[in-house]
Scaffold this motif. Structure first.
Motif, PDB file in Angstrom:
ATOM      1  N   GLU A  35       0.810  -1.218   0.000  1.00  0.00           N
ATOM      2  CA  GLU A  35       0.000   0.000   0.000  1.00  0.00           C
ATOM      3  C   GLU A  35       0.843   1.266   0.000  1.00  0.00           C
ATOM      4  OE1 GLU A  35       0.368  -1.895   2.644  1.00  0.00           O
ATOM      5  OE2 GLU A  35       0.842  -0.599   4.343  1.00  0.00           O
ATOM      6  N   VAL A  36       2.131   1.102   0.273  1.00  0.00           N
ATOM      7  CA  VAL A  36       2.992   2.278   0.323  1.00  0.00           C
ATOM      8  C   VAL A  36       3.227   2.840  -1.073  1.00  0.00           C
ATOM      9  CG1 VAL A  36       5.355   3.001   0.854  1.00  0.00           C
ATOM     10  CG2 VAL A  36       4.100   1.579   2.460  1.00  0.00           C
ATOM     11  N   ILE A  37       3.019   1.966  -2.027  1.00  0.00           N
ATOM     12  CA  ILE A  37       3.321   2.343  -3.403  1.00  0.00           C
ATOM     13  C   ILE A  37       2.232   3.272  -3.933  1.00  0.00           C
ATOM     14  CG2 ILE A  37       3.818   1.408  -5.699  1.00  0.00           C
ATOM     15  CD1 ILE A  37       5.701   0.601  -3.252  1.00  0.00           C
ATOM     16  N   GLU A  38       2.666   4.349  -4.577  1.00  0.00           N
ATOM     17  CA  GLU A  38       1.702   5.274  -5.163  1.00  0.00           C
ATOM     18  C   GLU A  38       1.219   4.720  -6.492  1.00  0.00           C
ATOM     19  OE1 GLU A  38       3.481   9.182  -5.557  1.00  0.00           O
ATOM     20  OE2 GLU A  38       4.962   8.444  -4.154  1.00  0.00           O
ATOM     21  N   GLU A  39       0.139   5.311  -6.982  1.00  0.00           N
ATOM     22  CA  GLU A  39      -0.364   4.907  -8.279  1.00  0.00           C
ATOM     23  C   GLU A  39       0.726   5.126  -9.320  1.00  0.00           C
ATOM     24  OE1 GLU A  39      -5.010   5.133  -8.560  1.00  0.00           O
ATOM     25  OE2 GLU A  39      -4.113   6.744  -9.714  1.00  0.00           O
TER      26      GLU A  39
ATOM     27  N   HIS B   3      -5.141   6.159  -5.801  1.00  0.00           N
ATOM     28  CA  HIS B   3      -4.535   5.493  -4.636  1.00  0.00           C
ATOM     29  C   HIS B   3      -3.349   6.335  -4.199  1.00  0.00           C
ATOM     30  CE1 HIS B   3      -3.060   2.188  -2.089  1.00  0.00           C
ATOM     31  NE2 HIS B   3      -1.867   2.656  -2.438  1.00  0.00           N
ATOM     32  N   PHE B   4      -3.371   6.762  -2.941  1.00  0.00           N
ATOM     33  CA  PHE B   4      -2.243   7.535  -2.422  1.00  0.00           C
ATOM     34  C   PHE B   4      -1.287   6.601  -1.695  1.00  0.00           C
ATOM     35  CE2 PHE B   4      -5.887  10.494  -2.368  1.00  0.00           C
ATOM     36  CZ  PHE B   4      -5.387  11.480  -3.203  1.00  0.00           C
ATOM     37  N   ALA B   5      -0.014   6.969  -1.726  1.00  0.00           N
ATOM     38  CA  ALA B   5       0.988   6.162  -1.031  1.00  0.00           C
ATOM     39  C   ALA B   5       0.559   5.967   0.418  1.00  0.00           C
ATOM     40  CB  ALA B   5       2.346   6.850  -1.099  1.00  0.00           C
ATOM     41  N   GLY B   6       0.609   4.744   0.883  1.00  0.00           N
ATOM     42  CA  GLY B   6       0.308   4.475   2.282  1.00  0.00           C
ATOM     43  C   GLY B   6      -1.148   4.209   2.577  1.00  0.00           C
ATOM     44  N   ASP B   7      -2.036   4.405   1.606  1.00  0.00           N
ATOM     45  CA  ASP B   7      -3.458   4.138   1.840  1.00  0.00           C
ATOM     46  C   ASP B   7      -3.662   2.690   2.272  1.00  0.00           C
ATOM     47  OD1 ASP B   7      -4.263   6.644   1.169  1.00  0.00           O
ATOM     48  OD2 ASP B   7      -5.364   6.083  -0.647  1.00  0.00           O
TER      49      ASP B   7
ATOM     50  N   SER C 240       1.161  12.384   1.136  1.00  0.00           N
ATOM     51  CA  SER C 240       1.337  10.928   1.206  1.00  0.00           C
ATOM     52  C   SER C 240       2.772  10.540   0.877  1.00  0.00           C
ATOM     53  CB  SER C 240       0.355  10.226   0.266  1.00  0.00           C
ATOM     54  OG  SER C 240       0.710  10.447  -1.079  1.00  0.00           O
ATOM     55  N   ARG C 241       3.450  11.353   0.086  1.00  0.00           N
ATOM     56  CA  ARG C 241       4.824  11.023  -0.280  1.00  0.00           C
ATOM     57  C   ARG C 241       5.835  11.461   0.765  1.00  0.00           C
ATOM     58  NH1 ARG C 241       4.650  13.026  -6.528  1.00  0.00           N
ATOM     59  NH2 ARG C 241       3.399  11.302  -7.325  1.00  0.00           N
TER      60      ARG C 241
ATOM     61  N   ASN D 243       3.259  10.724   8.501  1.00  0.00           N
ATOM     62  CA  ASN D 243       2.723   9.441   8.027  1.00  0.00           C
ATOM     63  C   ASN D 243       3.138   8.273   8.906  1.00  0.00           C
ATOM     64  OD1 ASN D 243       1.390  10.570   5.864  1.00  0.00           O
ATOM     65  ND2 ASN D 243       3.134  10.383   4.498  1.00  0.00           N
ATOM     66  N   GLU D 244       4.284   8.410   9.535  1.00  0.00           N
ATOM     67  CA  GLU D 244       4.755   7.364  10.452  1.00  0.00           C
ATOM     68  C   GLU D 244       3.696   7.044  11.510  1.00  0.00           C
ATOM     69  OE1 GLU D 244       7.848   4.834  11.821  1.00  0.00           O
ATOM     70  OE2 GLU D 244       8.089   6.280  10.212  1.00  0.00           O
TER      71      GLU D 244
ATOM     72  N   ARG E 123      -2.631   6.167   9.588  1.00  0.00           N
ATOM     73  CA  ARG E 123      -3.086   5.179   8.598  1.00  0.00           C
ATOM     74  C   ARG E 123      -4.410   5.681   8.037  1.00  0.00           C
ATOM     75  NH1 ARG E 123       0.971   3.105   9.818  1.00  0.00           N
ATOM     76  NH2 ARG E 123       1.526   1.014  10.489  1.00  0.00           N
TER      77      ARG E 123
END
Lengths: 377, 431
Positions: A208-212, B172-176, B395-396, B401-402, B405
């Motif tokens: 899930e860490v990966i972005e689109e 979809h964002f990173a970490g979602d 999100s990047r 973010n740590e 969720r």
């Protein structure tokens, strides 16, 4: 999602401890000149050290593994502070450990299968003991921890190479067996590894860490393929990239000069990793080998605290006692879930057992969160 | 009921009057039902607009509950529409509108009320708000992308061509780590009030009225607004203990609201002009590990001091952050990875949001950790230019973010306000 928490503080220097930097230099014992020589015979069930008493100074341990499992040898000071260690002693091999031991009481340990507390023995060192000034204790802490990082990264590289080779050979069984082992060395020094921005998500990013639009690579990508479809026939390039990235991070980790404050924060960050990702089974969602990571995080945290131990004993002996108690408590709680040389799967634990682990981690993390302030003062 | 003599003519009275009538109710069932309806309906219309008495006007150019000064409590609900019958859906929206107008005025959900109807019939109000004032209840409706075309690609209600481009699915964002069962929805209703009982009452009654036409997909309770939508309000704190929403769009910023909040003519389909796009995100906070982090780390992550809320390096909460400032060590005073820097309009093409999120604590998670965090709510003119680029940045790079969720996500088109008694939710969309 891992971030650069470690760096945030380092870069801004809000709490920077002045006058303390890592002392990379190795102190050869000029006074005595000659090193003690100790022979260690390691097997799967025994750890025979040919002496129990030594004179202070340089000591060379020659460790022969005549067992069938890969072994490790450690010399610990109080609180399991690693004075020196050799990792990855393959069956039949002899490896040497050189370490300078001031007067004091130590423990030796062989770890057949590279897990657990190991087979312990006492070692008394007598003779001239130099007293350590407070700042010097912190300087020594970083030097000591840097040795730990060096040993862990060496093992990380070796084990990742073996893992990558197994993946590329299409050997699913072997790759599955090596996966949690290779990750052990990563997880022990995770906060150091995480401080190198982009490499961390490439090596250790979860799906899930990966972005689109970005590619999902690294350990967890291979984990997914190994445990879901078992088809790793297309993972060669991913495995190659993993090794390249691990090599890059190993080089950076060894070049990094850590501060005592970073050790303190790193020890805490490792327990946070346990509390937020491992206890929930989120990290190893396909292999369920979270308890391997849990243990490695714990060991890494303990190593960082152990490096700081002489300084902490001068400044806050009560805190040291509390940490010892709580570390022992987590180890005992986690110890219930051993399986062979490794650990039970996360899915094999009941909710009540996970809760008990969570409580023990919180009980330890609370005093550990106080270490940074003790170091900074 | 002696207060009744001295109390102002507030909407409160309608619920009290209903209680009084309950005693009379035994006499003649049919007659009383009609009489109650008449009485409940007639005298209190003026009170509905009496904001001093705790009522927020329901009718207007924009829906209430967006720039309305953020109330203390939230009950948010997302529905799936379970009928294929367009007429049934439209009829429900009409019924909901009438109930919403009544409840926001402090009245019962139905014309008969909680008590006083036929003894043999269930009341048309659930009754738990009897005796409570309107408590600034607002009800705000939104339409999700799946209302226009469902997951199977079907245009169930013949409105697929009316879907605004701005109502695009979020990337979809990173970490979602989204859980589908608490994300999305065909319709949503946001109930905000200063009393949780009033907010829950409103959602409960709408859900009841909707049985058979809609089905509750997920809902969320919130407390402790996490931002201010008016300059009269002090900035509240989120569960990290920091002031939140200092730089929020405020009701007083008329020009900015036009530019950043309300859909303008030509932005998209006409039915949305005067409306706004809503993004919801349920953000679980890892409060236990946050609480073990040092004050300095917390402040570095946020980019503000914990006490006053001032940007790092500045003195007062509302001082503009100085992103160029460097410390003695040559590093930025406000870290590159700080939340404040990454979310700031200057880094996001001037994009801003009107946030009106709430704290939530859904008990604990069985591992001894609070299941707590922020139910993020943001309104904007176009999520593609506002929420999406801002969240992409965060999100990047956001160091926070740590400790976060993102577990639920929703996007909804909130139409303009209901003009008058002849208008209803969705009229322009379905008309």
């Amino acid at each position: 999602m891992r971030t650069t928490r470690f760096v945030v503080l380092a870069a801004t220097g809000v709490l920077a401890v002045t006058g303390v930097t890592a002392c990379g230099g190795k102190t050869e014992d000029k006074a005595t000149g000659k090193a003690n020589a100790v022979t260690v015979k390691a097997t799967d069930t025994a750890c025979e050290v040919d002496v129990t008493e030594l004179a202070a100074g340089q000591t060379s341990f020659s460790v022969t593994n005549s067992g069938s499992k890969v072994n490790e040898f450690y010399v610990y000071a109080a609180g399991d502070r690693v004075m020196g260690e050799v990792e990855n002693i393959a069956p039949g091999l002899t490896r040497e450990l050189r370490v300078e031991l001031p007067a004091g009481t130590y423990e030796t340990a062989c770890k057949p299968g590279m897990s657990g507390r190991g087979i312990r023995g006492g070692l008394k060192v007598t003779g001239a003991a130099a007293s350590v000034a407070p700042d010097a204790a912190l300087t020594q802490a970083t030097a000591s921890y840097q040795r730990y990082v060096t040993s862990q990264t060496a093992a990380l590289l070796t084990k990742t190479e073996e893992f990558v080779a197994a993946v590329k050979a299409g050997d699913v069984t072997k790759a599955k067996a090596l996966y949690p082992v290779a990750r052990t060395y990563w997880e022990r020094i995770e906060p150091v590894a995480e401080s190198f921005g982009d490499l961390d998500p490439k090596i250790d990013g979860r799906e899930e860490v990966i972005e689109e639009g970005m590619e999902f690579t690294g350990f967890h990508r291979i984990e997914k393929d190994l445990w879901t479809t078992g088809d790793i026939s297309k993972d060669g390039p991913i495995a190659d990239q993993l090794l390249t990235d691990v090599k890059a991070i190993v080089a950076k980790a060894n070049a990094e000069k850590l501060t005592p404050l970073q050790l303190a924060n790193g020890a805490k960050a490792l327990l946070d990793e346990v509390a937020s990702g491992k206890i929930t089974g989120e990290e190893e969602r396909y292999s369920h080998t979270d308890l391997w990571d849990f243990n490695a995080n714990l060991e890494g945290s303990k190593a960082a605290i152990a490096a700081l131990r002489p300084a902490l004993e001068q400044r806050s002996p009560d805190l040291v006692k509390q940490l010892d108690t709580e570390f022992a408590n987590v180890e005992a709680t986690l110890g219930k879930h051993r399986a062979g040389d490794g650990w039970k799967l996360h899915t094999a634990l009941s909710k009540a057992e996970l809760k008990e682990l969570s409580d023990s981690i919180n009980a330890l993390a609370e005093p550990i969160s106080k270490v940074a302030a003790v170091v900074a003062r | 009921m002696s207060e009744q003599d001295t109390a102002p003519r507030t909407a409160t009275l309608s619920r009290r009057r209903a209680i009084t009538l309950a005693g009379v109710g035994v006499a003649g069932v049919a007659g009383v039902a009609a009489g109650t309806a008449a009485l409940v309906r007639s005298p209190d219309h003026a009170a509905a607009n009496d904001t001093a008495a705790g009522g927020v006007p329901f009718h207007g150019a924009h829906q209430a509950g967006i720039v309305t000064p953020a109330q203390d409590r939230l009950h948010f609900v997302a529905f799936d529409v379970i009928t294929m019958d367009r007429a049934k859906l439209v009829a429900l929206l009409q019924e909901w509108t009438a109930a919403a107008a009544r409840m926001t005025a402090g009245k019962d959900a139905g014309v008969i009320g909680a008590v006083g109807g036929m003894p043999e019939a269930p009341p048309d109000d659930t009754g738990e708000a009897l005796g409570l004032p309107p408590s600034q209840l607002t009800l705000t409706i939104g339409f999700g992308p799946t209302l226009f075309r469902d997951a199977q690609g079907r245009d169930r209600f013949g409105i697929a061509d009316k879907r605004p481009a701005a109502l695009a699915d979020l990337p979809h964002f990173a970490g979602d780590a989204l859980r589908p069962e608490i994300s999305g929805g065909d319709l949503c209703v946001q109930a905000c009030a200063n009393d949780p009982q009033v907010a829950v009452h409103a959602i409960r009654n709408l859900a009841r009225i909707g049985m058979g036409v809609v089905s509750v997909r997920w809902s969320q309770l919130g407390f402790g607004r996490t931002s201010s939508t008016s300059r009269d309000q002090a900035t509240p704190r989120n569960l990290f203990g920091f002031k939140d929403g200092t730089a929020n769009l405020k009701a007083e910023d008329a020009g900015l609201l036009r530019e950043q909040l309300w859909a303008q003519p030509g932005d998209g389909p006409d039915w949305m002009t005067g409306g706004s796009y809503l993004v919801t995100r349920k953000i679980r906070m890892q409060v236990e590990t946050w609480d073990r982090s040092s004050l300095a780390e917390q402040e570095q992550i946020v980019g503000r001091t914990k006490g006053s809320g001032a940007p790092l390096g500045r003195r007062d909460e509302f001082d503009e952050p100085d992103f160029a400032a460097k410390g003695d060590d040559g590093q930025p005073v406000i870290a590159e990875t700080s939340h404040v820097r990454l979310a700031h309009p200057t880094l996001n093409n001037g994009a801003r949001l009107l946030r009106r999120g709430y704290n939530f604590v859904d008990g604990s998670d069985g591992l001894g950790r609070l299941d707590a965090g922020l139910f993020f709510i943001a309104y904007q003119r176009d999520p593609r230019k506002q929420f999406v680029p801002i969240q992409t940045q965060l999100s990047r790079h956001d160091a926070m973010n740590e400790y976060l969720r993102h577990v639920s996500s929703g996007i909804f088109a909130c139409p303009p306000g209901v003009r008058d008694a002849a208008d209803h939710w969705g009229r322009a969309l379905f008309g």
